[in-house]
Design a protein around this motif. Structure first.
Motif, mmCIF file in Angstrom:
data_model
loop_
_atom_site.group_PDB
_atom_site.id
_atom_site.type_symbol
_atom_site.label_atom_id
_atom_site.label_comp_id
_atom_site.label_asym_id
_atom_site.label_seq_id
_atom_site.Cartn_x
_atom_site.Cartn_y
_atom_site.Cartn_z
ATOM 1 N N UNK A 236 -17.798 -56.138 -13.116
ATOM 2 C CA UNK A 236 -16.377 -55.515 -14.154
ATOM 3 C C UNK A 236 -17.411 -55.334 -15.767
ATOM 4 N N UNK A 237 -16.976 -54.567 -16.223
ATOM 5 C CA UNK A 237 -17.473 -54.071 -17.576
ATOM 6 C C UNK A 237 -17.729 -55.288 -18.267
ATOM 7 N N UNK A 238 -19.111 -54.821 -18.806
ATOM 8 C CA UNK A 238 -19.836 -55.807 -19.593
ATOM 9 C C UNK A 238 -19.878 -55.773 -21.088
ATOM 10 N N UNK A 239 -19.859 -56.371 -22.006
ATOM 11 C CA UNK A 239 -20.189 -56.673 -23.518
ATOM 12 C C UNK A 239 -21.274 -56.475 -23.345
ATOM 13 N N UNK A 240 -21.867 -55.201 -24.322
ATOM 14 C CA UNK A 240 -23.498 -56.159 -24.138
ATOM 15 C C UNK A 240 -23.300 -56.910 -25.241
ATOM 16 N N UNK A 241 -22.706 -57.254 -25.784
ATOM 17 C CA UNK A 241 -23.592 -58.867 -26.333
ATOM 18 C C UNK A 241 -24.018 -60.028 -25.669
ATOM 19 N N UNK A 242 -23.516 -59.832 -24.535
ATOM 20 C CA UNK A 242 -23.518 -61.236 -23.679
ATOM 21 C C UNK A 242 -25.835 -60.699 -23.320
ATOM 22 N N UNK A 243 -25.584 -60.445 -23.250
ATOM 23 C CA UNK A 243 -27.383 -59.501 -23.210
ATOM 24 C C UNK A 243 -27.556 -61.059 -24.256
ATOM 25 N N UNK A 244 -27.077 -60.252 -25.594
ATOM 26 C CA UNK A 244 -28.339 -60.492 -27.061
ATOM 27 C C UNK A 244 -27.835 -62.000 -26.481
ATOM 28 N N UNK A 245 -26.589 -62.450 -27.451
ATOM 29 C CA UNK A 245 -26.515 -63.651 -26.894
ATOM 30 C C UNK A 245 -27.371 -64.420 -24.991
ATOM 31 N N UNK A 246 -27.537 -64.249 -24.857
ATOM 32 C CA UNK A 246 -28.338 -65.170 -23.164
ATOM 33 C C UNK A 246 -29.847 -64.631 -23.700
ATOM 34 N N UNK A 247 -30.196 -64.112 -24.558
ATOM 35 C CA UNK A 247 -31.781 -64.174 -24.388
ATOM 36 C C UNK A 247 -32.515 -62.643 -24.940
ATOM 37 N N UNK A 248 -31.471 -61.417 -25.287
ATOM 38 C CA UNK A 248 -31.955 -60.816 -25.294
ATOM 39 C C UNK A 248 -32.756 -59.948 -24.077
ATOM 40 N N UNK A 249 -31.587 -60.146 -23.300
ATOM 41 C CA UNK A 249 -31.934 -59.532 -21.264
ATOM 42 C C UNK A 249 -31.961 -58.684 -21.521
ATOM 43 N N UNK A 250 -32.357 -57.899 -20.981
ATOM 44 C CA UNK A 250 -32.246 -56.570 -20.268
ATOM 45 C C UNK A 250 -31.226 -56.380 -18.864
ATOM 46 N N UNK A 251 -30.637 -55.137 -18.675
ATOM 47 C CA UNK A 251 -29.890 -54.692 -17.032
ATOM 48 C C UNK A 251 -30.031 -53.717 -17.106
ATOM 49 N N UNK A 252 -29.853 -53.091 -15.791
ATOM 50 C CA UNK A 252 -30.093 -51.701 -15.135
ATOM 51 C C UNK A 252 -29.946 -51.965 -13.853
ATOM 52 N N UNK A 253 -29.496 -50.177 -13.579
ATOM 53 C CA UNK A 253 -28.482 -50.282 -12.285
ATOM 54 C C UNK A 253 -29.177 -48.842 -11.731
ATOM 55 N N UNK A 254 -30.543 -49.655 -11.301
ATOM 56 C CA UNK A 254 -30.792 -48.146 -10.255
ATOM 57 C C UNK A 254 -30.306 -47.862 -9.468
ATOM 58 N N UNK A 255 -31.063 -46.678 -8.809
ATOM 59 C CA UNK A 255 -30.992 -45.934 -7.481
ATOM 60 C C UNK A 255 -32.375 -45.181 -7.301
ATOM 61 N N UNK A 256 -32.314 -45.396 -5.409
ATOM 62 C CA UNK A 256 -33.193 -45.121 -4.882
ATOM 63 C C UNK A 256 -33.203 -43.461 -5.331
ATOM 64 N N UNK A 257 -32.458 -42.716 -5.606
ATOM 65 C CA UNK A 257 -32.441 -41.309 -5.280
ATOM 66 C C UNK A 257 -33.254 -40.908 -6.623
ATOM 67 N N UNK A 258 -33.118 -41.549 -7.865
ATOM 68 C CA UNK A 258 -33.946 -40.973 -9.058
ATOM 69 C C UNK A 258 -35.620 -41.876 -8.904
ATOM 70 N N UNK A 259 -35.238 -41.880 -8.146
ATOM 71 C CA UNK A 259 -36.849 -42.989 -7.560
ATOM 72 C C UNK A 259 -37.425 -41.784 -6.596
ATOM 73 N N UNK A 260 -37.123 -40.877 -5.865
ATOM 74 C CA UNK A 260 -37.568 -40.057 -5.325
ATOM 75 C C UNK A 260 -37.067 -38.238 -5.442
#
Length: 315
Positions: A236-260
């Protein structure tokens, strides 16, 4: 020639073999006699409409085979060459019409079925561990669904790169497979978050909805979540503040197409994956082979997570 082509999104029951005219390569194209086609979750997403395709559309984005014909202007490729491909539609077929510049050479030491089983997941494991988060000796890595085709490769590769690998699996038999691939500890989906809270440098999550929140919990401050799939459903959609409160986390949603997308980068990733197979770093496990006529069953088995390792369709 026979192929699986979808005309509308739907469930696995829409997958039927149809007779199609034999393809003729145009400029910059090649026709490949398909030896094997990989079955992947992206095929399910495309079939269902979660990843919309222009319709009608051939299905299957990974395969390997022998070049049957080349079109005008194609250089460096000849009839009889052994090749593989990823991120190009049309693999669920006896013959595939493909852009020549998206084909990668398959070394003599690699079987065509191995290549079809290795390229998409192997190159995904490559970019996740070499580019998304460069795994280093001493890192602590969590791999979800570690007994699946993708999870087994990620576990082997992260261990090879010097990490301590923690894993999740749904059964004791699958846990044994994850340990054999190099996992130091294996947890169930209901207890990994408490056991690993705040200890992990990077989480590789191809499961999605059911593991995402727990995955954030286990990350150390400034750790990274690589969400590369959604086998259990979309997050589900995520409030970016969750990443802040959890320790300045990084989140990425990568896919193969952008890497080849760049040919040189694609060839680099494919070459390293093949080298790792030939030197024994990666063991490619093909657990099921289905004839093209059983594409529906392959999708059902993969979606139900009744399998481990890689699934192939054999024309």
């Amino acid at each position: 020639m026979r192929a699986v082509v979808i005309t509308a999104p739907g469930g696995p029951e829409i997958l039927e073999l149809t007779e199609r005219p034999e393809p003729v390569p145009g400029p910059g194209e090649a026709v490949v006699d398909v030896a094997a086609s990989g079955v992947n979750f992206i095929d399910i997403y495309q079939r269902s409409g979660a990843y919309p395709l222009p319709l009608p559309s051939p299905l299957g984005v990974e395969g390997a085979g022998t070049v049957a014909a080349v079109g005008p202007g194609v250089t460096g490729l000849a009839t009889g060459d052994r090749v593989g491909w990823v991120d190009v539609p049309g693999s669920y077929a006896e013959l595939a019409l493909l852009p020549a510049d998206r084909l990668v050479p398959v070394p003599d030491g690699i079987g065509l079925d191995q290549a079809a089983a290795a390229l998409l997941q192997g190159m995904t494991a490559h970019y996740l561990t070499r580019s998304t988060y460069e795994v280093k000796p001493g890192d602590k890595v969590l791999v979800h669904a570690a007994a699946g085709g993708m999870g087994l490769l990620l576990t082997q590769l992260a261990k090879h790169l010097g990490a301590t690998v923690y894993a999740t699996a749904s059964t004791s038999a699958k846990a044994d497979l994850a340990r054999a691939a190099g996992a130091a500890e294996v947890f169930g989906y209901d207890d990994f978050a408490d056991a690993l809270r705040g200890r992990i440098d990077v989480v590789y999550d191809g499961v999605g909805a059911t593991t995402f929140d727990g995955g954030l919990t286990v990350l150390r401050p400034r750790g990274l979540m690589a969400l590369y799939g959604a086998a259990s459903g979309a997050v589900p959609p995520l409030d970016p503040q969750v990443l802040n409160r959890s320790g300045s986390l990084f989140l990425t949603r990568p896919s193969l197409g952008h890497h080849v997308a760049d040919r040189d980068e694609m060839l680099w990733r494919a070459r390293e994956v093949f080298d790792w197979i030939m030197d024994g770093t990666l063991d490619i496990t093909v657990s099921h082979r289905y004839p093209l006529a059983q594409a529906r069953r392959a999708h059902e088995d993969l979606a139900a997570r009744r399998t481990t390792g890689k699934l192939l369709l054999i024309p």
